[in-house]
Design a protein around this motif. Sequence first.
Motif, PDB file in Angstrom:
ATOM      1  N   LEU A 187      69.054  -3.275  21.381  1.00 17.74           N
ATOM      2  CA  LEU A 187      68.104  -2.212  21.708  1.00 17.74           C
ATOM      3  C   LEU A 187      68.525  -1.385  22.934  1.00 17.74           C
ATOM      4  N   GLY A 188      69.724  -1.640  23.458  1.00 13.59           N
ATOM      5  CA  GLY A 188      70.209  -0.812  24.562  1.00 13.59           C
ATOM      6  C   GLY A 188      69.705  -1.235  25.930  1.00 13.59           C
ATOM      7  N   ARG A 189      68.768  -2.153  25.976  1.00 12.36           N
ATOM      8  CA  ARG A 189      68.340  -2.784  27.231  1.00 12.36           C
ATOM      9  C   ARG A 189      67.887  -4.189  26.871  1.00 12.36           C
ATOM     10  N   PRO A 190      67.688  -5.067  27.870  1.00 12.74           N
ATOM     11  CA  PRO A 190      67.323  -6.443  27.512  1.00 12.74           C
ATOM     12  C   PRO A 190      66.116  -6.471  26.567  1.00 12.74           C
ATOM     13  N   TRP A 191      66.139  -7.407  25.627  1.00 13.23           N
ATOM     14  CA  TRP A 191      65.057  -7.432  24.629  1.00 13.23           C
ATOM     15  C   TRP A 191      64.881  -8.834  24.091  1.00 13.23           C
ATOM     16  N   GLN A 192      63.732  -9.047  23.432  1.00 10.63           N
ATOM     17  CA  GLN A 192      63.522 -10.324  22.759  1.00 10.63           C
ATOM     18  C   GLN A 192      62.607 -10.175  21.558  1.00 10.63           C
ATOM     19  N   THR A 193      62.720 -11.135  20.668  1.00 12.85           N
ATOM     20  CA  THR A 193      61.817 -11.245  19.522  1.00 12.85           C
ATOM     21  C   THR A 193      60.842 -12.384  19.781  1.00 12.85           C
ATOM     22  N   PRO A 194      59.537 -12.108  19.777  1.00 13.58           N
ATOM     23  CA  PRO A 194      58.568 -13.202  19.775  1.00 13.58           C
ATOM     24  C   PRO A 194      58.417 -13.670  18.326  1.00 13.58           C
ATOM     25  N   ALA A 195      58.530 -14.976  18.099  1.00  5.82           N
ATOM     26  CA  ALA A 195      58.619 -15.457  16.721  1.00  5.82           C
ATOM     27  C   ALA A 195      57.763 -16.703  16.509  1.00  5.82           C
ATOM     28  N   THR A 196      57.307 -16.851  15.281  1.00  2.20           N
ATOM     29  CA  THR A 196      56.504 -18.022  14.928  1.00  2.20           C
ATOM     30  C   THR A 196      57.361 -19.047  14.178  1.00  2.20           C
ATOM     31  N   ASN A 251      46.153 -25.523   8.280  1.00  2.00           N
ATOM     32  CA  ASN A 251      46.480 -25.366   6.863  1.00  2.00           C
ATOM     33  C   ASN A 251      47.509 -24.283   6.603  1.00  2.00           C
ATOM     34  N   ASP A 252      48.415 -24.121   7.521  1.00  2.00           N
ATOM     35  CA  ASP A 252      49.493 -23.149   7.321  1.00  2.00           C
ATOM     36  C   ASP A 252      50.740 -23.914   6.906  1.00  2.00           C
ATOM     37  N   PRO A 253      51.119 -23.842   5.624  1.00  2.00           N
ATOM     38  CA  PRO A 253      52.251 -24.642   5.154  1.00  2.00           C
ATOM     39  C   PRO A 253      53.596 -23.919   5.295  1.00  2.00           C
ATOM     40  N   ASN A 254      53.590 -22.706   5.844  1.00  2.00           N
ATOM     41  CA  ASN A 254      54.792 -21.859   5.788  1.00  2.00           C
ATOM     42  C   ASN A 254      55.754 -22.093   6.946  1.00  2.00           C
ATOM     43  N   TRP A 255      56.154 -23.326   7.147  1.00  2.00           N
ATOM     44  CA  TRP A 255      57.046 -23.628   8.262  1.00  2.00           C
ATOM     45  C   TRP A 255      58.473 -23.221   7.925  1.00  2.00           C
ATOM     46  N   LYS A 256      59.109 -22.495   8.828  1.00  2.00           N
ATOM     47  CA  LYS A 256      60.521 -22.144   8.646  1.00  2.00           C
ATOM     48  C   LYS A 256      61.356 -23.404   8.853  1.00  2.00           C
ATOM     49  N   SER A 257      62.504 -23.457   8.199  1.00  2.00           N
ATOM     50  CA  SER A 257      63.383 -24.607   8.417  1.00  2.00           C
ATOM     51  C   SER A 257      64.062 -24.469   9.781  1.00  2.00           C
ATOM     52  N   SER A 258      64.543 -25.591  10.307  1.00  2.00           N
ATOM     53  CA  SER A 258      65.266 -25.541  11.585  1.00  2.00           C
ATOM     54  C   SER A 258      66.480 -24.635  11.468  1.00  2.00           C
ATOM     55  N   GLU A 286      76.156 -28.108   6.852  1.00  2.00           N
ATOM     56  CA  GLU A 286      75.118 -28.997   6.349  1.00  2.00           C
ATOM     57  C   GLU A 286      73.783 -28.281   6.333  1.00  2.00           C
ATOM     58  N   GLU A 287      72.852 -28.875   5.658  1.00  2.00           N
ATOM     59  CA  GLU A 287      71.486 -28.375   5.594  1.00  2.00           C
ATOM     60  C   GLU A 287      70.892 -28.350   7.010  1.00  2.00           C
ATOM     61  N   ASN A 288      70.028 -27.384   7.269  1.00  2.00           N
ATOM     62  CA  ASN A 288      69.273 -27.341   8.520  1.00  2.00           C
ATOM     63  C   ASN A 288      70.082 -27.189   9.790  1.00  2.00           C
ATOM     64  N   THR A 289      71.307 -26.713   9.672  1.00  2.00           N
ATOM     65  CA  THR A 289      72.028 -26.397  10.885  1.00  2.00           C
ATOM     66  C   THR A 289      72.942 -25.230  10.582  1.00  2.00           C
ATOM     67  N   ILE A 290      73.517 -24.667  11.614  1.00  2.00           N
ATOM     68  CA  ILE A 290      74.387 -23.513  11.451  1.00  2.00           C
ATOM     69  C   ILE A 290      75.734 -23.869  12.073  1.00  2.00           C
ATOM     70  N   PRO A 291      76.802 -23.982  11.268  1.00  2.00           N
ATOM     71  CA  PRO A 291      78.095 -24.313  11.854  1.00  2.00           C
ATOM     72  C   PRO A 291      78.617 -23.163  12.722  1.00  2.00           C
ATOM     73  N   VAL A 292      79.210 -23.549  13.837  1.00  2.00           N
ATOM     74  CA  VAL A 292      79.782 -22.556  14.750  1.00  2.00           C
ATOM     75  C   VAL A 292      81.271 -22.855  14.902  1.00  2.00           C
ATOM     76  N   PHE A 293      82.091 -21.829  14.757  1.00  2.77           N
ATOM     77  CA  PHE A 293      83.538 -21.969  14.932  1.00  2.77           C
ATOM     78  C   PHE A 293      83.979 -21.048  16.045  1.00  2.77           C
ATOM     79  N   TYR A 294      85.154 -21.313  16.583  1.00  2.00           N
ATOM     80  CA  TYR A 294      85.666 -20.326  17.528  1.00  2.00           C
ATOM     81  C   TYR A 294      87.127 -20.038  17.261  1.00  2.00           C
TER      82      TYR A 294
END
Length: 455
Positions: A279-288, A298-305, A435-443
């Motif tokens: 966004l051209g200056r510091p920014w953040q997303t507030p997220a649920t 009774n909210d079943p809509n949980w995002k995965s890790s 693997e499921e529920n994680t994000i592999p990082v390479f360099y």
Amino acid sequence: MAKNIVWILVLVMLTATMNIAGATEKSETPNRVDWFVEARFGMFIHWGLYSILGGSWNGHTLPDKSLPNGSSWYAEWAQKRLEVPRADYRALAQKFNPVEFDAEQWIRNAKQAGMRYFVITAKHHDGFALWDSNVSDYDLGSTPFKRDILGELAEACEKYDIKLGFYYSHWQDWEYKGGARPKWEKQPSSESFEKYWQKKSLPQVKELLQRYDPDLLWFDTWRNASKNHITPKRRDELIALVRKESPDCLINGRICYHNPGPDIDFLETGDNRHPAKGLGRPWQTPATMCRSWGWHANDPNWKSSGKMIALLAHNASLGGNYLLNIGPKPNGTFPSQALERLEDIGEWTAANSESIYGAKPVSATPSWGARYTRRVLGDGTHRLYIFLVDGPKRARLKLPIQSSNITACMRLADKVPVACKSIDGGTLLTFKPGEENTIPVFYVDMKKLPAIFAK
Ligand code: JFZ
């Protein structure tokens, strides 16, 4: 000739000292917002009287389309959307008694997840103050719970080196007569709003600053709805108050969403909005984590890790932060779904921290789901981090980097080498599926940084 060389040497030495002087000057006077940009990841908390309802009232559960304004998952809006009578909602204060609340436990959970700051709703739209306020009796002091929630959190943040922030609903206030109302209700006149502004909003912000000395204030308005009440004049009045009381305290852009002006510290996107560019200056997303901010039983809509880790990596790749919300239960504990996810995310941030904290954004992205960040290593060479946000499906990536430029290519978490092959001017990497529920990082380490990664 020899004279010339001496002059060149003198010049080189002078420039070198100037550079060093410049560098120290910069680190001695950090910009107010530097800690925030480096932090990348924070915990958001929505907690208040609405948490007692858990998204339901009188046989109705959000979202409920049988009610005219019931079609939202946001449980912190229950008073208005589920039409709870004023007196019934106020009476919840007598029931607010979170005996299991443990500030240190919350902050340890945040710390272990890799979060570096913490923002809690000191007052949400309902107008209830989560501290014993001298300005209003609609506050923690009028509940059976006689502890200082914000004070205990401030102490725990200090102990664990976590920055502290307060959400304060400066515009909407459904308790005070002149506070702004939901869009389907009649709005206060400008005189009435001015009274609320002078008698409740500004004094409570001042009280929060003086009593708890927060590092950040999170104000909330949206789109054009707040235009009439939150004018640039009022925006600047509030900014001036914060700067006077606490010059280092950060202020978010939602103080005036339609016109944040130049004096705020960072921009806040819409809820769960992850832009495609910085966004051209510091920014953040507030997220649920699920759909609601406040506790919703009774909210079943949980995002995965894995999904949330991918969003953290996405924002980091664009120089943005991720403020991830939890809605604690009325007894003061975190929902088990949230705790499990915090744990997964914490394992990932611990194993991959150098790719996120203090790493630079890289706006170039390959056509499919990978993201990059980078850093300059101690010896002046470059490290490019690659996040496979598309998970297990993708296993090959062509990088626009000459193979001869590459000195190493590994999986970050365990330093397992990645297969690299030279193909027409670039390098083809072949990964093991994640693997499921994680994000592999390479360099990839390289001698020179191709221009495409420099932005
Ligand atoms: C607001 C609140 O109404 C909500 O309860 C929660 O606290 C959230 C973090 O913020 O909701 C908004 C505010 C702004 C936008 C959308 C929802 N927006 O600008 O898109």
